[in-house]
Design a protein around this motif. Structure first.
Motif, PDB file in Angstrom:
ATOM      1  N   GLY A  96       0.916  -1.207  -0.074  1.00 24.61           N
ATOM      2  CA  GLY A  96      -0.106   0.120   0.179  1.00 24.61           C
ATOM      3  C   GLY A  96       0.677   1.239   0.188  1.00 24.61           C
ATOM      4  O   GLY A  96       0.387   2.473  -0.247  1.00 24.61           O
ATOM      5  N   LEU A  97       2.259   1.188   0.115  1.00 26.62           N
ATOM      6  CA  LEU A  97       3.094   2.536   0.149  1.00 26.62           C
ATOM      7  C   LEU A  97       3.076   2.882  -1.340  1.00 26.62           C
ATOM      8  O   LEU A  97       3.240   2.051  -2.334  1.00 26.62           O
ATOM      9  CB  LEU A  97       4.376   1.904   0.994  1.00 26.62           C
ATOM     10  N   PRO A  98       3.052   4.181  -1.384  1.00 27.61           N
ATOM     11  CA  PRO A  98       3.133   4.926  -2.753  1.00 27.61           C
ATOM     12  C   PRO A  98       4.516   4.554  -3.405  1.00 27.61           C
ATOM     13  O   PRO A  98       5.699   4.725  -2.900  1.00 27.61           O
ATOM     14  CB  PRO A  98       3.418   6.504  -2.497  1.00 27.61           C
ATOM     15  N   ALA A  99       4.524   4.070  -4.870  1.00 22.91           N
ATOM     16  CA  ALA A  99       5.462   3.898  -5.416  1.00 22.91           C
ATOM     17  C   ALA A  99       5.707   4.855  -6.483  1.00 22.91           C
ATOM     18  O   ALA A  99       7.070   4.751  -7.168  1.00 22.91           O
ATOM     19  CB  ALA A  99       5.465   2.209  -6.246  1.00 22.91           C
ATOM     20  N   ALA A 100       4.819   5.547  -6.959  1.00 23.71           N
ATOM     21  CA  ALA A 100       4.855   6.494  -7.933  1.00 23.71           C
ATOM     22  C   ALA A 100       3.902   7.710  -7.634  1.00 23.71           C
ATOM     23  O   ALA A 100       2.846   7.467  -7.381  1.00 23.71           O
ATOM     24  CB  ALA A 100       4.666   5.979  -9.495  1.00 23.71           C
ATOM     25  N   VAL A 101       4.393   8.989  -7.834  1.00 26.15           N
ATOM     26  CA  VAL A 101       3.670  10.226  -7.201  1.00 26.15           C
ATOM     27  C   VAL A 101       4.037  11.266  -8.109  1.00 26.15           C
ATOM     28  O   VAL A 101       5.120  11.367  -8.514  1.00 26.15           O
ATOM     29  CB  VAL A 101       4.137  10.576  -5.740  1.00 26.15           C
ATOM     30  N   VAL A 102       2.779  11.952  -8.375  1.00 19.27           N
ATOM     31  CA  VAL A 102       3.027  13.250  -9.220  1.00 19.27           C
ATOM     32  C   VAL A 102       2.427  14.365  -7.801  1.00 19.27           C
ATOM     33  O   VAL A 102       1.636  14.247  -7.276  1.00 19.27           O
ATOM     34  CB  VAL A 102       2.113  13.461 -10.345  1.00 19.27           C
ATOM     35  N   ALA A 103       3.407  15.575  -7.687  1.00 15.50           N
ATOM     36  CA  ALA A 103       3.197  16.422  -6.999  1.00 15.50           C
ATOM     37  C   ALA A 103       3.565  17.842  -7.429  1.00 15.50           C
ATOM     38  O   ALA A 103       4.515  18.050  -8.343  1.00 15.50           O
ATOM     39  CB  ALA A 103       3.753  16.228  -5.535  1.00 15.50           C
ATOM     40  N   PRO A 104       2.833  18.846  -6.783  1.00 10.88           N
ATOM     41  CA  PRO A 104       3.139  20.380  -7.181  1.00 10.88           C
ATOM     42  C   PRO A 104       4.534  20.608  -6.738  1.00 10.88           C
ATOM     43  O   PRO A 104       4.663  20.103  -5.511  1.00 10.88           O
ATOM     44  CB  PRO A 104       2.184  20.961  -6.459  1.00 10.88           C
ATOM     45  N   PHE A 105       5.233  21.274  -7.305  1.00  9.01           N
ATOM     46  CA  PHE A 105       6.484  21.722  -7.014  1.00  9.01           C
ATOM     47  C   PHE A 105       6.784  23.136  -7.664  1.00  9.01           C
ATOM     48  O   PHE A 105       6.835  23.229  -8.931  1.00  9.01           O
ATOM     49  CB  PHE A 105       7.467  20.710  -7.512  1.00  9.01           C
ATOM     50  N   GLY A 106       7.111  24.195  -6.771  1.00 12.96           N
ATOM     51  CA  GLY A 106       7.091  25.449  -7.244  1.00 12.96           C
ATOM     52  C   GLY A 106       5.978  25.871  -8.105  1.00 12.96           C
ATOM     53  O   GLY A 106       4.963  25.743  -7.641  1.00 12.96           O
ATOM     54  N   ARG A 107       6.352  26.381  -9.332  1.00 20.88           N
ATOM     55  CA  ARG A 107       5.193  26.624 -10.222  1.00 20.88           C
ATOM     56  C   ARG A 107       5.081  25.569 -11.193  1.00 20.88           C
ATOM     57  O   ARG A 107       4.246  25.817 -12.228  1.00 20.88           O
ATOM     58  CB  ARG A 107       5.584  28.045 -11.074  1.00 20.88           C
TER      59      ARG A 107
END
Length: 96
Positions: free
Chosen positions: A38-49
């Motif tokens: 259940g742990l995240p293996a791939a993530v997209v997250a905001p960063f700066g702009r």
């Protein structure tokens, strides 16, 4: 290794990759894939702009990665997950 990417079970090359600790107070993040625990293996997250995509296993691995490591080549090895990661980072970057 088997993981779940976008709700579908997939085989992916893995070599000591990380999991990602998502702190809720650091803003929204989209989990694209999870390990069996259940742990995240791939993530997209905001960063700066924009946005950043991070992934523990290797969606870019071609069949020779497996055979060079003495592993069987999964039937579903193709570039679609790499493309999905790039597409989602680009979409998130435009939204941010």
């Amino acid at each position: 290794m088997t993981l779940t990417w976008n709700g579908r079970r997939r085989e992916m090359y893995f070599q000591d990759g990380p999991w990602f600790d998502l702190a809720p107070d650091r803003g929204p993040a989209e989990v694209l894939a999870t390990y069996d625990n259940g742990l995240p293996a791939a993530v997209v997250a905001p960063f700066g702009r924009g946005a950043v995509g991070v992934v523990g296993p290797h969606p870019e691995a071609s069949p020779d990665w497996y055979s060079d490591s003495g592993l069987p080549v999964p039937a579903d090895v193709r570039a679609d997950l790499t493309q999905d990661l790039v597409d989602r980072v680009m979409q998130a970057g435009r939204a941010g």
